[in-house]
Write a protein that holds these residues in place. Sequence first.
Motif, PDB file in Angstrom:
ATOM      1  N   PRO A  44      -9.920  -4.628  -3.703  1.00  0.00           N
ATOM      2  CA  PRO A  44      -8.599  -5.264  -3.670  1.00  0.00           C
ATOM      3  C   PRO A  44      -7.501  -4.242  -3.959  1.00  0.00           C
ATOM      4  CG  PRO A  44     -10.115  -6.552  -5.014  1.00  0.00           C
ATOM      5  CD  PRO A  44     -10.812  -5.262  -4.691  1.00  0.00           C
ATOM      6  N   GLY A  45      -6.469  -4.265  -3.136  1.00  0.00           N
ATOM      7  CA  GLY A  45      -5.302  -3.445  -3.429  1.00  0.00           C
ATOM      8  C   GLY A  45      -5.376  -1.981  -3.016  1.00  0.00           C
ATOM      9  N   SER A  46      -6.399  -1.599  -2.239  1.00  0.00           N
ATOM     10  CA  SER A  46      -6.493  -0.193  -1.793  1.00  0.00           C
ATOM     11  C   SER A  46      -5.463   0.158  -0.737  1.00  0.00           C
ATOM     12  CB  SER A  46      -7.872   0.091  -1.210  1.00  0.00           C
ATOM     13  OG  SER A  46      -8.857  -0.119  -2.162  1.00  0.00           O
ATOM     14  N   GLY A  47      -4.829  -0.881  -0.193  1.00  0.00           N
ATOM     15  CA  GLY A  47      -3.788  -0.610   0.802  1.00  0.00           C
ATOM     16  C   GLY A  47      -4.154  -0.988   2.225  1.00  0.00           C
ATOM     17  N   LYS A  48      -5.074  -1.935   2.392  1.00  0.00           N
ATOM     18  CA  LYS A  48      -5.484  -2.362   3.743  1.00  0.00           C
ATOM     19  C   LYS A  48      -4.295  -2.930   4.521  1.00  0.00           C
ATOM     20  CE  LYS A  48      -8.605  -5.199   2.059  1.00  0.00           C
ATOM     21  NZ  LYS A  48      -8.427  -4.784   0.645  1.00  0.00           N
ATOM     22  N   THR A  49      -3.564  -3.843   3.885  1.00  0.00           N
ATOM     23  CA  THR A  49      -2.461  -4.500   4.594  1.00  0.00           C
ATOM     24  C   THR A  49      -1.329  -3.518   4.886  1.00  0.00           C
ATOM     25  OG1 THR A  49      -3.068  -6.568   3.513  1.00  0.00           O
ATOM     26  CG2 THR A  49      -0.923  -6.510   4.583  1.00  0.00           C
ATOM     27  N   ALA A  50      -1.026  -2.659   3.916  1.00  0.00           N
ATOM     28  CA  ALA A  50       0.029  -1.658   4.122  1.00  0.00           C
ATOM     29  C   ALA A  50      -0.355  -0.717   5.269  1.00  0.00           C
ATOM     30  CB  ALA A  50       0.250  -0.864   2.837  1.00  0.00           C
ATOM     31  N   ASP A  77      -0.693 -11.864   3.239  1.00  0.00           N
ATOM     32  CA  ASP A  77      -0.966 -10.692   4.069  1.00  0.00           C
ATOM     33  C   ASP A  77      -0.592 -10.944   5.523  1.00  0.00           C
ATOM     34  OD1 ASP A  77      -1.736  -9.418   1.820  1.00  0.00           O
ATOM     35  OD2 ASP A  77      -3.804  -9.008   2.442  1.00  0.00           O
ATOM     36  N   ARG A  80       3.051 -10.458   5.865  1.00  0.00           N
ATOM     37  CA  ARG A  80       3.420  -9.029   5.870  1.00  0.00           C
ATOM     38  C   ARG A  80       3.099  -8.399   7.228  1.00  0.00           C
ATOM     39  NH1 ARG A  80       0.241  -6.669   0.946  1.00  0.00           N
ATOM     40  NH2 ARG A  80       0.973  -4.678   1.777  1.00  0.00           N
ATOM     41  N   GLU A 122      -8.872  -7.487   8.872  1.00  0.00           N
ATOM     42  CA  GLU A 122      -8.841  -7.067   7.465  1.00  0.00           C
ATOM     43  C   GLU A 122      -9.743  -7.988   6.665  1.00  0.00           C
ATOM     44  OE1 GLU A 122      -4.992  -6.693   5.454  1.00  0.00           O
ATOM     45  OE2 GLU A 122      -5.996  -7.007   3.523  1.00  0.00           O
ATOM     46  N   LYS A 170      -2.956   6.126   0.179  1.00  0.00           N
ATOM     47  CA  LYS A 170      -1.970   6.396  -0.879  1.00  0.00           C
ATOM     48  C   LYS A 170      -1.907   7.876  -1.245  1.00  0.00           C
ATOM     49  CE  LYS A 170      -2.812   1.757  -2.774  1.00  0.00           C
ATOM     50  NZ  LYS A 170      -2.810   0.885  -3.949  1.00  0.00           N
ATOM     51  N   ASP A 172       0.368   9.850  -0.966  1.00  0.00           N
ATOM     52  CA  ASP A 172       1.635  10.210  -1.621  1.00  0.00           C
ATOM     53  C   ASP A 172       1.514  10.186  -3.142  1.00  0.00           C
ATOM     54  OD1 ASP A 172       3.078   7.209  -2.274  1.00  0.00           O
ATOM     55  OD2 ASP A 172       1.507   7.243  -0.778  1.00  0.00           O
ATOM     56  N   ALA A 202       0.414   5.161   3.898  1.00  0.00           N
ATOM     57  CA  ALA A 202       1.157   4.172   4.682  1.00  0.00           C
ATOM     58  C   ALA A 202       2.625   4.210   4.298  1.00  0.00           C
ATOM     59  CB  ALA A 202       0.573   2.780   4.446  1.00  0.00           C
TER      60      ALA A 202
HETATM   61  N1  LIG Z   1       2.529   4.580  -3.014  1.00  0.00           N
HETATM   62  C1  LIG Z   1       1.827   3.881  -2.124  1.00  0.00           C
HETATM   63  N2  LIG Z   1       1.553   2.594  -2.369  1.00  0.00           N
HETATM   64  C2  LIG Z   1       0.835   1.910  -1.448  1.00  0.00           C
HETATM   65  C3  LIG Z   1       0.386   2.506  -0.242  1.00  0.00           C
HETATM   66  N3  LIG Z   1      -0.319   1.585   0.448  1.00  0.00           N
HETATM   67  C4  LIG Z   1      -0.279   0.464  -0.281  1.00  0.00           C
HETATM   68  N4  LIG Z   1       0.414   0.647  -1.420  1.00  0.00           N
HETATM   69  C5  LIG Z   1       0.695  -0.345  -2.480  1.00  0.00           C
HETATM   70  O1  LIG Z   1      -0.534  -0.794  -3.025  1.00  0.00           O
HETATM   71  C6  LIG Z   1      -0.491  -2.179  -3.321  1.00  0.00           C
HETATM   72  C7  LIG Z   1      -1.613  -2.909  -2.600  1.00  0.00           C
HETATM   73  O2  LIG Z   1      -1.449  -2.724  -1.204  1.00  0.00           O
HETATM   74  P1  LIG Z   1      -2.014  -3.770  -0.142  1.00  0.00           P
HETATM   75  O3  LIG Z   1      -1.679  -3.238   1.204  1.00  0.00           O
HETATM   76  O4  LIG Z   1      -1.584  -5.139  -0.478  1.00  0.00           O
HETATM   77  O5  LIG Z   1      -3.574  -3.638  -0.405  1.00  0.00           O
HETATM   78  P2  LIG Z   1      -4.780  -4.525   0.207  1.00  0.00           P
HETATM   79  O6  LIG Z   1      -5.963  -3.633   0.253  1.00  0.00           O
HETATM   80  O7  LIG Z   1      -4.343  -5.140   1.478  1.00  0.00           O
HETATM   81  O8  LIG Z   1      -4.976  -5.636  -0.910  1.00  0.00           O
HETATM   82  P3  LIG Z   1      -5.878  -6.981  -0.801  1.00  0.00           P
HETATM   83  O9  LIG Z   1      -5.679  -7.532   0.582  1.00  0.00           O
HETATM   84  O10 LIG Z   1      -5.325  -7.864  -1.854  1.00  0.00           O
HETATM   85  O11 LIG Z   1      -7.275  -6.551  -1.056  1.00  0.00           O
HETATM   86  C8  LIG Z   1       0.893  -2.649  -2.896  1.00  0.00           C
HETATM   87  O12 LIG Z   1       1.742  -2.642  -4.030  1.00  0.00           O
HETATM   88  C9  LIG Z   1       1.330  -1.592  -1.909  1.00  0.00           C
HETATM   89  O13 LIG Z   1       2.723  -1.450  -1.830  1.00  0.00           O
HETATM   90  C10 LIG Z   1       0.710   3.891  -0.015  1.00  0.00           C
HETATM   91  O14 LIG Z   1       0.347   4.509   0.997  1.00  0.00           O
HETATM   92  N5  LIG Z   1       1.420   4.512  -0.991  1.00  0.00           N
END
Ligand SMILES: Nc1nc2c(ncn2[C@@H]2O[C@H](COP(=O)(O)OP(=O)(O)OP(=O)(O)O)[C@@H](O)[C@H]2O)c(=O)[nH]1
Length: 228
Positions: A44-50, A77, A80, A122, A170, A172, A202
């Motif tokens: 969760p939260g690794s940035g899949k959606t971003a 998601d 977004r 996703e 991520k 950055d 992203a």
């Molecule tokens: N600095 C930075 N933050 C990022 C990046 N990609 C994602 N994030 C942040 O990481 C958090 C989680 O990103 P999501 O894209 O929601 O991750 P996810 O894997 O889709 O999460 P789930 O669907 O809940 O499993 C958010 O606060 C994003 O803004 C990146 O490339 N750089």
Amino acid sequence: MMSTQPRLVEVRQNVLKQNDLLARDLRRRFREAGVCVVSLVSSPGSGKTAFLEKTLTLLRPQYYVAALVGDLATENDAARLARSQAPVKQINTGTVCHLDAAMVQNALTEWNLEELEILFIENVGNLVCPASYDLGEDLRLVLLSVTEGEDKPLKYPTIFNTADVAVITKMDLAAAVEFDAAAAHDNIQSVRPGMRIFQVSAKTGIGMDELVAFLAARVAEAGKVMAG
Ligand SMILES: Nc1nc2c(ncn2[C@@H]2O[C@H](COP(=O)(O)OP(=O)(O)OP(=O)(O)O)[C@@H](O)[C@H]2O)c(=O)[nH]1
Ligand SMILES: [Mg+2]
């Protein structure tokens, strides 16, 4: 005939076998329609959606793209991803920790696959459950963000083993968390020798062009390059 296996193991194997059969049908349909299907798995939260929002935005001018996105709850998601202007559908799994082939099949009933060139899926954020479920995809990307720790491939080998490509996200934030890229690469290679690894952000767009070019090549292989 009496099975010698514990009942729970037997039920689980039947469920997985059912899923494999359905996934095989899906894969055949995807091939026939000439659509390249790419799934994303990660914690969760690794940035899949971003990552997906950025990828959809970059690909959409040239390709017919769409996305399915799985979560236990919320349409967050999908909302977004819809900002990319691509067709998007949310799958809510309720209490289930992964997508399965039947959920994908049901979500696709209103879409004409012939009109698509790339379909992204996703998965639910989880490094364990999604590994066992084939969704009929051509390519599975496993994402690992720099903030999670370089040892995740060693702790969750199955998800890395069942994926085709690793994407470190991520980038950055790499310096802030003293991300050890060499260690992460070594760990990925030790569980999945030869695995292709991309490093992206992203947020800043670093590495995204290379990944998009890689996906475009896969789409061409799927056999439906748009003219012009
Ligand atoms: N600095 C930075 N933050 C990022 C990046 N990609 C994602 N994030 C942040 O990481 C958090 C989680 O990103 P999501 O894209 O929601 O991750 P996810 O894997 O889709 O999460 P789930 O669907 O809940 O499993 C958010 O606060 C994003 O803004 C990146 O490339 N750089
Ligand atoms: Mg997400």
